[in-house]
Write an enzyme that holds these catalytic residues in place. Structure first.
Site, PDB file in Angstrom:
ATOM      1  N   ARG A  66     -16.571  51.902 -51.837  1.00 42.33           N
ATOM      2  CA  ARG A  66     -17.963  51.410 -51.394  1.00 42.33           C
ATOM      3  C   ARG A  66     -19.054  50.537 -53.171  1.00 42.33           C
ATOM      4  O   ARG A  66     -19.391  50.159 -52.781  1.00 42.33           O
ATOM      5  CB  ARG A  66     -19.184  52.306 -51.220  1.00 42.33           C
ATOM      6  CG  ARG A  66     -18.346  53.308 -50.336  1.00 42.33           C
ATOM      7  CD  ARG A  66     -19.845  54.390 -49.634  1.00 42.33           C
ATOM      8  NE  ARG A  66     -19.432  55.263 -51.017  1.00 42.33           N
ATOM      9  CZ  ARG A  66     -19.658  56.615 -50.917  1.00 42.33           C
ATOM     10  NH1 ARG A  66     -20.836  57.072 -49.880  1.00 42.33           N
ATOM     11  NH2 ARG A  66     -19.333  57.863 -51.640  1.00 42.33           N
ATOM     12  N   LYS A 178      -4.337  65.546 -45.628  1.00 47.64           N
ATOM     13  CA  LYS A 178      -4.698  66.870 -45.053  1.00 47.64           C
ATOM     14  C   LYS A 178      -6.100  67.191 -45.078  1.00 47.64           C
ATOM     15  O   LYS A 178      -6.236  65.952 -46.580  1.00 47.64           O
ATOM     16  CB  LYS A 178      -3.479  67.951 -45.305  1.00 47.64           C
ATOM     17  CG  LYS A 178      -3.942  68.115 -46.802  1.00 47.64           C
ATOM     18  CD  LYS A 178      -3.243  69.349 -47.290  1.00 47.64           C
ATOM     19  CE  LYS A 178      -4.213  71.167 -47.363  1.00 47.64           C
ATOM     20  NZ  LYS A 178      -4.764  71.082 -48.768  1.00 47.64           N
ATOM     21  N   HIS A 208       2.015  67.526 -49.257  1.00 46.86           N
ATOM     22  CA  HIS A 208       2.307  66.724 -50.284  1.00 46.86           C
ATOM     23  C   HIS A 208       3.694  67.966 -50.915  1.00 46.86           C
ATOM     24  O   HIS A 208       4.504  67.422 -51.374  1.00 46.86           O
ATOM     25  CB  HIS A 208       1.867  66.450 -52.105  1.00 46.86           C
ATOM     26  CG  HIS A 208       1.073  67.585 -52.355  1.00 46.86           C
ATOM     27  ND1 HIS A 208      -0.057  68.745 -51.783  1.00 46.86           N
ATOM     28  CD2 HIS A 208       1.459  68.845 -53.219  1.00 46.86           C
ATOM     29  CE1 HIS A 208      -0.367  69.464 -52.317  1.00 46.86           C
ATOM     30  NE2 HIS A 208       0.323  69.411 -53.595  1.00 46.86           N
ATOM     31  N   LYS A 212       7.672  67.913 -52.948  1.00 50.34           N
ATOM     32  CA  LYS A 212       8.660  68.480 -54.086  1.00 50.34           C
ATOM     33  C   LYS A 212       9.840  69.018 -54.249  1.00 50.34           C
ATOM     34  O   LYS A 212      11.044  69.047 -52.930  1.00 50.34           O
ATOM     35  CB  LYS A 212       7.844  69.436 -53.828  1.00 50.34           C
ATOM     36  CG  LYS A 212       6.208  69.597 -54.270  1.00 50.34           C
ATOM     37  CD  LYS A 212       5.858  71.136 -53.893  1.00 50.34           C
ATOM     38  CE  LYS A 212       4.504  71.044 -54.518  1.00 50.34           C
ATOM     39  NZ  LYS A 212       4.302  70.498 -55.926  1.00 50.34           N
ATOM     40  N   GLU A 246      -1.820  80.145 -57.329  1.00 51.39           N
ATOM     41  CA  GLU A 246      -2.622  79.377 -58.387  1.00 51.39           C
ATOM     42  C   GLU A 246      -3.380  79.766 -59.604  1.00 51.39           C
ATOM     43  O   GLU A 246      -3.474  80.825 -59.270  1.00 51.39           O
ATOM     44  CB  GLU A 246      -3.468  77.998 -57.843  1.00 51.39           C
ATOM     45  CG  GLU A 246      -2.769  77.679 -56.944  1.00 51.39           C
ATOM     46  CD  GLU A 246      -3.475  76.297 -55.924  1.00 51.39           C
ATOM     47  OE1 GLU A 246      -3.377  75.139 -56.681  1.00 51.39           O
ATOM     48  OE2 GLU A 246      -4.220  76.308 -54.981  1.00 51.39           O
ATOM     49  N   ASP A 265      -6.535  75.583 -46.143  1.00 50.92           N
ATOM     50  CA  ASP A 265      -6.350  74.866 -47.073  1.00 50.92           C
ATOM     51  C   ASP A 265      -4.707  75.291 -47.600  1.00 50.92           C
ATOM     52  O   ASP A 265      -4.169  74.038 -48.199  1.00 50.92           O
ATOM     53  CB  ASP A 265      -7.140  75.281 -48.336  1.00 50.92           C
ATOM     54  CG  ASP A 265      -6.663  74.000 -49.527  1.00 50.92           C
ATOM     55  OD1 ASP A 265      -6.571  73.496 -49.770  1.00 50.92           O
ATOM     56  OD2 ASP A 265      -6.519  74.572 -51.160  1.00 50.92           O
ATOM     57  N   HIS A 270       1.159  73.844 -45.784  1.00 50.99           N
ATOM     58  CA  HIS A 270       2.114  74.400 -46.781  1.00 50.99           C
ATOM     59  C   HIS A 270       2.894  75.618 -46.897  1.00 50.99           C
ATOM     60  O   HIS A 270       4.075  74.949 -46.267  1.00 50.99           O
ATOM     61  CB  HIS A 270       1.057  74.211 -48.622  1.00 50.99           C
ATOM     62  CG  HIS A 270       0.490  73.409 -49.028  1.00 50.99           C
ATOM     63  ND1 HIS A 270       0.617  71.803 -48.490  1.00 50.99           N
ATOM     64  CD2 HIS A 270      -0.922  72.869 -50.049  1.00 50.99           C
ATOM     65  CE1 HIS A 270      -0.510  70.920 -48.870  1.00 50.99           C
ATOM     66  NE2 HIS A 270      -1.226  71.501 -49.975  1.00 50.99           N
ATOM     67  N   LYS A 370      -6.100  81.903 -54.972  1.00 58.71           N
ATOM     68  CA  LYS A 370      -6.491  80.867 -55.927  1.00 58.71           C
ATOM     69  C   LYS A 370      -6.490  81.827 -57.171  1.00 58.71           C
ATOM     70  O   LYS A 370      -7.307  83.375 -57.040  1.00 58.71           O
ATOM     71  CB  LYS A 370      -7.618  80.386 -56.276  1.00 58.71           C
ATOM     72  CG  LYS A 370      -7.355  78.587 -54.911  1.00 58.71           C
ATOM     73  CD  LYS A 370      -8.229  77.605 -55.551  1.00 58.71           C
ATOM     74  CE  LYS A 370      -7.860  76.849 -54.510  1.00 58.71           C
ATOM     75  NZ  LYS A 370      -7.223  75.586 -54.432  1.00 58.71           N
TER      76      LYS A 370
END
Ligand code: BG6
Length: 521
Positions: A66, A178, A208, A212, A246, A265, A270, A370
């Site tokens: 933009r 995603k 993704h 891997k 994570e 998520d 995944h 997380k």
């Protein structure tokens, strides 16, 4: 302490299954060129492909966004983004000199037909300046709410033609990031829009994790070695643990994460993707549809649960304040742009059962969260205890069953734990690890997942991308759970401290099956 055996070294030269290939000239249009994904993942991947010499002489990247800026400013921004992402465009000047002149910028809003006309015109110019160009790739690095409209406009403006045959030239492909929808219904709607605009072979739904190295190695390990297949089933495997832990919190993505939560998520994509590769039947060929057919069968075989049984099979958590690597960190509810009474789960653990001949009765435990103690992704295959032990094991002790661990990150490798006799006059047993580490074995750093996937898409290989029925089947699995959790608000959030291994309810979930979680990190 587990003694280490000498790491095996790969013997002989590699057997080439699919040589790294250099694509034919093409033009890539990135919508969302000023965004985080472009800066942190896409541009570093393109740059690295240049270092590897994987780019054709003729290619061009058009960034669309933009904000008004000229090509020079766009190039400077990308230079800065590469440095920020740990690349060295000044040191690796050859790769930067390859990339820089091929970057150009177009300002435009995605709801404005003029934007698509401008893209079309730029494509025509580039195609005539570079007669070898074989196709156009459109990358949707934009908010998911804009996917449908952008695809429709790309199609109606003629920028994205439907190609009947994959072999047709010029090719036109679209990479969709995603999350692909936020539930089954929206995923179906988006699939409907995409299929109206183009053929399935033009749609590349990216995850993704499939790029891997160790995730792909799962296929080689299973299907290029004959020792694993005979034991890869309910007769020998006690259970499987798939962990994606994570250390990071939600960082600056509060609003997105508040909407998504850990199931959308990480699990819908995944973790379920990794599970399918681990559990699928051997495909007959290493071709996109042969592999994806088998993956979909696994998703369809996963047992569903009634709301009343769900607490038995899935638990959730949210991190509170705690510490990571000795440093205090805030809880999820204190994160930027997160509601102070948020009930969004940042952790989940689930037990899946796959109702087919191979896996009947073998629990697959999946967990992701997380602010856990370390960044670790691994698949651990826990084998059964020997049926009869002729050695007298002292009262209260047990022997450790064999475990095969595929480490996806941070240090990629494969380890097998087995028992040996401890040297000495008596008979004592100890578990040891036979550990193969990618970096030790091959001496090179592995590629970023996005490099592999971008290259595959440009080459027209969709094996590591998600087909429409796969995306929908994965939503079918998680949708009822998400709906159930949204209806039944959690009472005890936050229920794990940042830096801990997750909530106690997760330990209880796995303990009900007589197992314990592997240590994280
Ligand atoms: C993304 C999620 O898809 O994957 C993030 O949206 C998560 O929340 C990330 O942090 C993890 O990816 P990786 O490659 O770092 O394991």
């Amino acid at each position: 302490m587990t003694p280490e055996l000498v790491a095996p070294v790969h013997t002989g030269g590699p057997t080439v299954i699919r040589e790294a290939r250099v694509p034919k000239p093409c033009v890539i249009v990135i919508f969302g060129a000023g965004g985080d994904l472009t800066h942190r993942k896409l541009m570093p991947a393109f740059f690295h492909l240049g270092i590897d010499g994987t780019w054709p002489d003729d290619f061009a990247i058009i960034g669309v966004d933009r904000v008004a800026k000229d090509d020079a400013t766009f190039r400077q921004e990308i230079h800065a983004a590469l440095t920020e992402a740990g690349q060295d465009p000044d040191g690796q000047s050859e790769a930067w000199q390859l990339l820089e002149p091929r970057l150009s910028y177009l300002q435009g809003n995605l709801d404005d037909p003029a934007t698509y006309q401008a893209v079309q015109q730029r494509l025509v110019e580039l195609d005539s300046a570079h007669p070898g160009v074989e196709g156009h790739l459109f990358y949707l690095a934009i908010p998911p709410s804009l996917y449908a409209e952008t695809i429709e406009r790309l199609s109606s403006s003629g920028v994205l033609p439907r190609t009947v045959e994959p072999s047709q030239r010029p090719w036109a492909r679209v990479i969709i990031e995603k999350p692909f929808g936020r539930d089954l219904e929206s995923a179906k709607a988006l699939n409907g829009v995409a299929r109206k605009a183009m053929a399935e072979h033009q749609i590349y739904r990216i995850d993704h994790y499939l790029g891997k190295e160790t995730v792909q190695n799962l296929l080689v390990l299973r299907f290029a070695n004959s020792i694993f297949e005979p034991v890869w089933n309910r007769h020998h495997i006690d259970h499987v643990q798939i962990t994606t832990a994570e250390e990071v919190g939600v960082e600056h993505r509060g609003p997105y994460y508040e909407e998504a939560g850990v199931v959308r998520d990480m699990f819908q994509n995944h973790l379920l993707q990794v599970l399918t590769l681990m559990a699928m039947e051997p495909p007959t060929t290493f071709r996109a549809d042969a592999v994806r057919d088998e993956k979909v069968k696994v998703l369809h075989a996963i047992r569903s649960h009634t709301p009343a049984e769900m607490h038995e099979f899935a638990v959730r958590g949210q991190y509170g304040p705690g510490s990571i690597n000795g440093k205090p960190v805030i809880g999820y509810r204190e994160e930027e742009r997160v509601a102070p009474d948020s009930v969004t789960p940042t952790y989940a653990a689930m037990r899946f059962l796959i109702d087919n001949w191979r896996w009947k009765g073998v629990p697959f435990f999946l967990r992701s969260g997380k602010r856990l103690p370390a960044r670790t992704t691994e698949i651990a295959i826990q084998f059964k205890q020997p049926p009869h032990l002729m050695f007298a094991v002292p009262e209260g002790e047990h022997i450790d069953a064999n475990v095969l661990v595929l480490r996806v990150q941070p240090s990629e490798g494969v380890a097998l734990r087995f028992d040996v006799k401890v040297p000495g006059l008596g008979v004592r047993m100890a578990p040891v690890n036979m550990d193969f580490d990618y970096a030790d074995g091959f001496g090179t750093t592995t590629h970023e997942a996005y490099e592999t996937l971008l290259l595959d898409c440009i080459l027209g290989d969709a094996t590591l991308f998600i087909r429409s029925d796969e995306a929908e089947a994965a939503w079918e699995i998680v949708d009822p759970l998400i709906a159930h959790w949204e209806e039944k608000k959690p009472l005890h959030f936050p229920n794990y401290a940042a830096g801990s291994a997750g909530p106690a309810v997760a330990d209880e979930l796995i303990a009900r099956a007589g197992a314990v979680w592997r240590k994280i990190g």
